[in-house]
Design an enzyme around this catalytic site. Structure first.
Site, PDB file in Angstrom:
ATOM      1  N   GLU A 107      35.783  43.748  34.662  1.00  0.00           N
ATOM      2  CA  GLU A 107      37.239  43.769  34.586  1.00  0.00           C
ATOM      3  C   GLU A 107      37.662  43.489  33.142  1.00  0.00           C
ATOM      4  O   GLU A 107      36.955  42.816  32.399  1.00  0.00           O
ATOM      5  CB  GLU A 107      37.824  42.690  35.515  1.00  0.00           C
ATOM      6  N   ASN A 109      42.379  41.814  39.468  1.00  0.00           N
ATOM      7  CA  ASN A 109      43.808  41.537  39.360  1.00  0.00           C
ATOM      8  C   ASN A 109      44.464  42.348  38.255  1.00  0.00           C
ATOM      9  O   ASN A 109      45.629  42.729  38.352  1.00  0.00           O
ATOM     10  CB  ASN A 109      44.041  40.044  39.115  1.00  0.00           C
ATOM     11  N   ASN A 134      43.821  46.406  44.582  1.00  0.00           N
ATOM     12  CA  ASN A 134      43.015  45.195  44.576  1.00  0.00           C
ATOM     13  C   ASN A 134      43.792  44.029  45.170  1.00  0.00           C
ATOM     14  O   ASN A 134      44.918  43.755  44.743  1.00  0.00           O
ATOM     15  CB  ASN A 134      42.617  44.841  43.142  1.00  0.00           C
ATOM     16  N   GLU A 135      43.191  43.362  46.148  1.00  0.00           N
ATOM     17  CA  GLU A 135      43.720  42.104  46.699  1.00  0.00           C
ATOM     18  C   GLU A 135      45.239  42.140  46.912  1.00  0.00           C
ATOM     19  O   GLU A 135      45.959  41.205  46.537  1.00  0.00           O
ATOM     20  CB  GLU A 135      43.330  40.926  45.801  1.00  0.00           C
ATOM     21  N   GLU A 184      33.634  41.982  45.608  1.00  0.00           N
ATOM     22  CA  GLU A 184      33.682  40.794  44.755  1.00  0.00           C
ATOM     23  C   GLU A 184      32.970  39.666  45.487  1.00  0.00           C
ATOM     24  O   GLU A 184      33.371  39.307  46.599  1.00  0.00           O
ATOM     25  CB  GLU A 184      35.112  40.358  44.420  1.00  0.00           C
ATOM     26  N   TYR A 218      34.206  33.863  47.074  1.00  0.00           N
ATOM     27  CA  TYR A 218      33.528  33.028  46.078  1.00  0.00           C
ATOM     28  C   TYR A 218      33.282  31.650  46.687  1.00  0.00           C
ATOM     29  O   TYR A 218      34.049  31.185  47.522  1.00  0.00           O
ATOM     30  CB  TYR A 218      34.387  32.875  44.821  1.00  0.00           C
ATOM     31  N   GLN A 264      31.308  38.601  37.941  1.00  0.00           N
ATOM     32  CA  GLN A 264      31.246  39.907  37.312  1.00  0.00           C
ATOM     33  C   GLN A 264      29.889  40.085  36.619  1.00  0.00           C
ATOM     34  O   GLN A 264      28.934  39.414  37.021  1.00  0.00           O
ATOM     35  CB  GLN A 264      32.411  40.041  36.342  1.00  0.00           C
TER      36      GLN A 264
END
Length: 501
Positions: free
Chosen positions: A27, A72, A172-173, A292, A244, A349
């Site tokens: 990203e 993001n 995304n999200e 992710e 995460y 990442q």
């Protein structure tokens, strides 16, 4: 010594493993791009400004697909800012991470870098501040051969052949209130459907990933997935998962069990997908893109202290320790156990930002502790995932009950006549003796027993000190169709078997 047993049989098949399960993510965040993959003033930079030392480490991981450019960041990103002559590209306020984006690296440069590391690109479109029109123009620029405005613009920029990007993320999200352009499930589902339709009109060969929940603790989980799929089921191929984990409470036994939470997350999403499948009387199966995942908590405090609106500040630079590597190993095995439905997974990442590879600006690049289980599973986890029958002593922790001390999975590569047993010993106090029945693999022998171990659970790797590294003198033997192996306390193990030559 505690004992564990397992049966590994070539007929106990989970699925052929999609190699994209070993993907990663870059990203425009922190030093992932600038100072990570791209640093034109670095002594190791190539003619395009890409760091060759980083390229070599990425190639060692054998990463088949890289998600780009966010994250993001993509929810307020104008893809047009990153094409054409660099001197004409605008500098922008990057709203997700509150930095300055120079746009020195954009779509074409990243496609060039991906070729250097032998990877495909999983491209994301902005469904935060933009939508259908920008997405159709973007895919025309990337994938259409020529003879139209945007495809000819790509050719004008020096890329005669289309990039032929196969896999695309629809935002995304979008469930997250922190997301620029956050949308309810109804709002997102409608927009994702209409965007998918126009993108497939431009290129019917693509695969599409719809946003699921940002993590399993979201108050809208898993209803967000269900509502999104109500709209998009017939138009997409995958639903995304993000998760995460951290050990802020310093409870290692509980921390190493968190892969069980990941397993529950996956099973819940599979159930949600299949509920909508049944509701729609569909024959189509939606698979999962866990695009992710990682450990992320070490850098939280330092990130709160950063000044906004700087270029490529050191954001999300977790320094990983040995226990993090153990959990990462278990997370990778969780994907293998569910490889019948998890077809894509992206460690978030790849460089500097919560990453297996770290760099110094102008200096060295090195392997973090989590590099090793990732590299091992990517190297030896190609083929068919097998479902071993495991009998292991168990323990209870703060959040989990009946946690097996031995977490294990096996992969059979029929073409190479090889089988690999991956195993984490979660027992912090002593080794465990593993007895594995491999009688279905006749005339096999042990090729190697790789072990990652360290007496210090908090040991880390730095530019000057590699305290956590694997060795290949694990204790194991194959007798009469049974592998007898010693799994060191708190260890990651890779036991490789091959046909006798």
């Amino acid at each position: 010594m505690e004992k564990a047993k397992m049966i590994v049989d070539k007929d106990f098949r989970v699925s052929e493993i999609d190699e994209r399960i070993y993907g990663s993510f870059i990203e425009h965040l922190g030093r992932a791009v600038y100072g990570g993959v791209y640093e034109p003033d670095h002594p190791e930079a190539d003619e395009q400004g890409f760091r060759k030392d980083v390229i070599n480490l990425v190639k060692e991981l054998n990463v088949p697909i890289v998600r780009y450019p966010g994250g993001n960041m993509v929810s307020a990103y104008n893809w047009e800012d990153g094409i054409g002559p660099k001197e004409e590209r605008p500098r922008r306020l990057e709203l997700a991470w509150r930095t300055i984006e120079t746009n020195e690296v954009g779509t074409n440069e990243f496609m060039d870098w991906a070729k250097l590391v032998n990877s495909e690109v999983m491209m994301a479109v902005n469904l935060g501040t933009r939508g259908i029109d920008a997405a159709r123009n973007f895919i025309e620029y990337c994938n259409h051969p020529g003879g139209t405005y945007y495809s000819d613009l790509r050719r004008k920029h020096g890329y005669e052949k289309p990039h032929q990007i196969k896999t695309w993320c629809l935002g995304n999200e979008m469930d997250g209130p922190w997301q620029v352009g956050h949308k309810t499930a109804e709002e997102y589902g409608r927009l994702a459907l209409e965007t998918a339709k126009v993108m497939r009109l431009v290129d019917p060969t693509i695969e599409l990933v719809a946003c699921g929940s940002s993590h399993s603790g979201m108050p809208t989980f898993p209803q967000y997935e269900a509502t999104t799929l109500e709209h998009t089921y017939d138009a997409i191929d995958y639903i995304s998962l993000h998760q995460y984990y951290g050990n802020a409470s310093n409870d290692t036994a509980n921390y190493l069990a968190k892969s069980m939470d990941m397993e529950h997350f996956i099973k819940t999403i599979i159930s949600t997908c299949d509920y909508i499948k049944a509701k729609k009387r569909s024959k189509k199966t939606i698979n999962l893109s866990f695009d992710e995942w990682n450990v992320w908590y070490h850098s939280n405090q330092q990130d709160r202290e950063l000044e906004p609106w700087t270029i490529a500040p050191p954001q999300l630079e977790d320094v990983y320790n040995f226990e993090d590597a153990l959990l990462v190993g278990s997370m990778l095995m969780t994907f293998l156990r569910n490889s019948d439905r998890v077809k894509i997974a992206c460690m978030a990442q790849l460089v500097n930002v919560i990453a297996p590879i770290m760099t110094e600006n102008g200096g060295k690049a090195w392997k973090q502790t989590i590099f090793y289980p990732y590299a091992h599973v990517s190297a030896f986890g190609r083929g068919v995932a097998l479902a071993p029958v495991v009998s292991s002593p168990k323990y209870d922790s703060k959040d989990f009950t009946d946690v097996p001390y031995v977490d294990s999975v096996a992969v059979y590569n029929e073409e190479q006549e090889a089988v690999t047993i991956f195993a984490v010993n979660r027992y912090l106090e002593q080794p465990i003796e593993l007895n594995a029945d491999v009688r279905s693999f006749e005339d096999y022998e042990i090729l190697e027993h790789i072990v990652l171990e360290n007496d210090d659970l908090k040991a880390v790797n730095t530019a000057t000190s590699q305290k956590v590294q694997p060795h290949s003198y694990g204790v194991s033997a194959l007798r009469n169709g049974f592998v007898e192996a010693k799994l060191s306390k708190a260890s990651w193990n890779v036991i490789r078997l091959g046909k006798k030559r």
